[in-house]
Write a protein that holds these residues in place. Structure first.
Motif, PDB file in Angstrom:
ATOM      1  N   GLN A 139       8.373  41.388  56.313  1.00  0.00           N
ATOM      2  CA  GLN A 139       9.717  41.688  55.822  1.00  0.00           C
ATOM      3  C   GLN A 139      10.532  42.286  56.958  1.00  0.00           C
ATOM      4  OE1 GLN A 139       9.916  44.388  52.357  1.00  0.00           O
ATOM      5  NE2 GLN A 139      11.787  45.153  53.264  1.00  0.00           N
TER       6      GLN A 139
ATOM      7  N   LYS B 188      14.459  42.574  56.926  1.00  0.00           N
ATOM      8  CA  LYS B 188      15.718  43.232  56.549  1.00  0.00           C
ATOM      9  C   LYS B 188      16.201  42.718  55.197  1.00  0.00           C
ATOM     10  CE  LYS B 188      20.330  44.402  58.243  1.00  0.00           C
ATOM     11  NZ  LYS B 188      21.373  44.173  59.254  1.00  0.00           N
ATOM     12  N   THR B 189      16.971  43.528  54.518  1.00  0.00           N
ATOM     13  CA  THR B 189      17.536  43.106  53.242  1.00  0.00           C
ATOM     14  C   THR B 189      19.048  43.039  53.355  1.00  0.00           C
ATOM     15  OG1 THR B 189      15.711  44.003  51.978  1.00  0.00           O
ATOM     16  CG2 THR B 189      17.794  43.747  50.811  1.00  0.00           C
ATOM     17  N   TYR B 190      19.596  41.977  52.834  1.00  0.00           N
ATOM     18  CA  TYR B 190      21.026  41.711  52.958  1.00  0.00           C
ATOM     19  C   TYR B 190      21.696  41.875  51.616  1.00  0.00           C
ATOM     20  CZ  TYR B 190      19.479  40.020  57.407  1.00  0.00           C
ATOM     21  OH  TYR B 190      18.930  39.972  58.654  1.00  0.00           O
ATOM     22  N   GLY B 191      22.655  42.759  51.536  1.00  0.00           N
ATOM     23  CA  GLY B 191      23.318  42.952  50.260  1.00  0.00           C
ATOM     24  C   GLY B 191      24.779  43.270  50.469  1.00  0.00           C
ATOM     25  N   ASP B 192      25.559  42.242  50.527  1.00  0.00           N
ATOM     26  CA  ASP B 192      27.004  42.406  50.615  1.00  0.00           C
ATOM     27  C   ASP B 192      27.596  41.457  49.596  1.00  0.00           C
ATOM     28  OD1 ASP B 192      29.368  43.313  52.721  1.00  0.00           O
ATOM     29  OD2 ASP B 192      29.767  41.424  51.676  1.00  0.00           O
ATOM     30  N   PRO B 193      28.503  41.941  48.768  1.00  0.00           N
ATOM     31  CA  PRO B 193      29.005  41.080  47.684  1.00  0.00           C
ATOM     32  C   PRO B 193      29.634  39.777  48.192  1.00  0.00           C
ATOM     33  CG  PRO B 193      30.259  43.150  47.836  1.00  0.00           C
ATOM     34  CD  PRO B 193      29.060  43.298  48.713  1.00  0.00           C
TER      35      PRO B 193
ATOM     36  N   VAL C 292      16.171  39.541  50.284  1.00  0.00           N
ATOM     37  CA  VAL C 292      15.200  40.191  51.161  1.00  0.00           C
ATOM     38  C   VAL C 292      14.708  39.149  52.164  1.00  0.00           C
ATOM     39  CG1 VAL C 292      13.081  41.547  51.275  1.00  0.00           C
ATOM     40  CG2 VAL C 292      14.515  41.642  49.228  1.00  0.00           C
TER      41      VAL C 292
ATOM     42  N   HIS D  73      20.446  38.147  40.547  1.00  0.00           N
ATOM     43  CA  HIS D  73      21.101  38.732  41.719  1.00  0.00           C
ATOM     44  C   HIS D  73      20.150  39.134  42.837  1.00  0.00           C
ATOM     45  CE1 HIS D  73      24.903  38.788  39.646  1.00  0.00           C
ATOM     46  NE2 HIS D  73      24.320  39.367  38.613  1.00  0.00           N
ATOM     47  N   LEU D  74      18.953  38.584  42.801  1.00  0.00           N
ATOM     48  CA  LEU D  74      18.000  38.921  43.849  1.00  0.00           C
ATOM     49  C   LEU D  74      17.332  37.652  44.349  1.00  0.00           C
ATOM     50  CD1 LEU D  74      16.659  41.408  45.256  1.00  0.00           C
ATOM     51  CD2 LEU D  74      14.762  41.080  43.677  1.00  0.00           C
TER      52      LEU D  74
ATOM     53  N   VAL E 120      21.478  39.802  46.425  1.00  0.00           N
ATOM     54  CA  VAL E 120      20.849  40.641  47.444  1.00  0.00           C
ATOM     55  C   VAL E 120      19.591  39.897  47.860  1.00  0.00           C
ATOM     56  CG1 VAL E 120      19.662  42.810  47.878  1.00  0.00           C
ATOM     57  CG2 VAL E 120      21.777  42.780  46.534  1.00  0.00           C
TER      58      VAL E 120
ATOM     59  N   TYR F 231      26.715  37.179  43.477  1.00  0.00           N
ATOM     60  CA  TYR F 231      26.217  38.202  44.397  1.00  0.00           C
ATOM     61  C   TYR F 231      24.697  38.209  44.423  1.00  0.00           C
ATOM     62  CZ  TYR F 231      25.820  42.986  46.381  1.00  0.00           C
ATOM     63  OH  TYR F 231      25.531  44.081  47.145  1.00  0.00           O
TER      64      TYR F 231
ATOM     65  N   ILE G  56       8.165  40.996  45.543  1.00  0.00           N
ATOM     66  CA  ILE G  56       9.024  40.232  46.445  1.00  0.00           C
ATOM     67  C   ILE G  56       8.187  39.514  47.495  1.00  0.00           C
ATOM     68  CG2 ILE G  56      11.149  41.539  46.109  1.00  0.00           C
ATOM     69  CD1 ILE G  56      10.489  43.241  48.505  1.00  0.00           C
TER      70      ILE G  56
END
Lengths: 247, 247
Positions: B71, B73-78, B112, B9-10, B110, B108, B50
């Motif tokens: 780096q 932004k990190t995106y984490g939306d299901p 980076v 999931h990453l 997430v 899903y 990462i």
DNA sequence: GCAATAGTGTCTGTAAGACAGTATATT
DNA sequence: AATATACTGTCTTACAGACACTATTGC
């Protein structure tokens, strides 16, 4: 040890800044079985966004639901949670409110860092069920924290100060009507430097985000200061598009 | 479907900018079983950071090893990877070079986001073993990408431009010795605006990050331009501490 | 009138931006 | 001489920053 409810190896950590009366503090917590302070954090559920997870964590501890969270950096180093000080098996169950955790706390966690800014006198601190303690710390009195959490705070402060240079703040931190000295104190506290009264007033008025009211506030044995309020339109527009560096 | 070798999931996604001859491009790839372009990305191994993962991914496709990644932004939306267009089972094996992927590509993730800036004429594009295609796209010719990758590019460009305002660039993008018009073209291309020759020269010289050499370059039927080189000390110092907004 | 706080205008220096004419090299 | 490119200095304007005196209130 995989609880399907949470994404494994992923967490969010919150730097919750509290402002009140010329003081800027950070909310820290301490787990039951561990004598070290740390940032409130939590895990991400399979059906929620990282932002939602961070909001949930912040809300759990502060009781505030309308927080404006800002993502500032993601930390992912396999050694960042290898901390000799943490008591492995006993600790993890209390990190999150519903007593579930996908791994022990010293496995590899990539953590997304968020910060938020609140009025700390409005916050009713809410310890997690297995937290030993939870409290505010002034920025210059932060103890040595678990993991890389001291670094997170340093980065969050930097990010907050950069943010303040380009976006308006204060709506959640000041009363609806406030005085010029009050809003100046807010900026001075966050940026940790003093500013000239006359120049500050000139600049913030020119930006248009606040409006002078006719009313004054009675403060006892001194000249009554005028009251100001945020100009909703200008404020929101500046929130969206930023303002050329005011301070 | 958990391959223990990778964190589930990453993922990391790379916006690889390429500059050459007044053009700024982005490296995109297309999977074998899918007709949509996307950003090169990959998974994170259990024992790597990462940043290391992102470097590995960038190196795989560009062949360049000394990239400076940032780096953003990190995106984490299901729902970010729920994309009706992707061919589920067939696609995932080619996303990463060693044919292992922890989940199908529509679970899903997430992710980076990192960006980097290279000289694209030095890059020998290296398709992944199961990539259908891999190529440079000008910023104004980016097609519709898979997932939220168009948004990643928008955010990366914004972040790059902000970065350029406060930190020196050019060491990896220009020859050791370069002319004033060349470095100005670089800045104009990245910031997407023209600048006055005289003012540009004044400002960049005042910043101290470049030094005028005695030599000139012969460019044929025209006046020979002077050559400049980066001042290593000033450059590195500015990389660390930033420079008050030059441009 | 004293103490404490609030309010306001001007001057100066710096830096950014606009702007045009001269110099060099080749054919 | 014509062309194409490179080089440079001055003026104007705007903004930031320094700075000091007056006003109000309660005692």
């Amino acid at each position: 040890m995989n609880v399907p409810n949470y994404l494994s190896h992923l967490s969010v950590d919150n730097v919750i800044f509290g402002y009140h009366n010329k003081q800027l503090k950070v909310l820290l917590m301490k787990l039951n079985n561990n004598n070290y302070w740390m940032l409130p954090g939590g895990f991400v559920k399979e059906d929620e966004s990282i932002l939602t997870a961070a909001k949930r964590v912040a809300q759990e501890r502060t009781g505030l639901s309308e927080l404006y969270l800002n993502q500032f950096k993601t930390y992912g180093d396999p050694h960042r949670t290898k901390d000799a000080r943490i008591v492995k098996l006993e600790a993890y169950s209390s990190y999150t409110f519903d007593h579930q955790a996908p791994e022990t706390l010293d496995s590899y966690f990539v953590s997304v860092g968020f910060y938020t800014l609140t009025e700390f006198s409005k916050v009713a601190i809410n310890k997690g069920p297995l937290d030993q303690d939870c409290n505010w710390f002034a920025l210059d009195e932060i103890p040595e924290l678990l993991y890389d959490h001291n670094q997170l705070i340093v980065d969050a402060v930097k990010s907050l100060r950069l943010h303040v240079d380009h976006y308006p703040i204060g709506k959640k931190l000041l009363e609806k009507k406030f005085t010029m000295p009050e809003i100046q104190a807010l900026y001075e506290t966050i940026l940790d430097r003093t500013m000239d009264r006359r120049n500050f007033s000139k600049k913030i008025m020119k930006s248009g985000i606040i409006t002078k009211l006719e009313e004054q506030r009675n403060i006892g044995a001194h000249r009554a200061p005028y009251l100001y309020a945020f100009n909703e339109e200008k404020y929101n527009e500046a929130l969206k598009n930023g303002i050329a560096s005011i301070f």
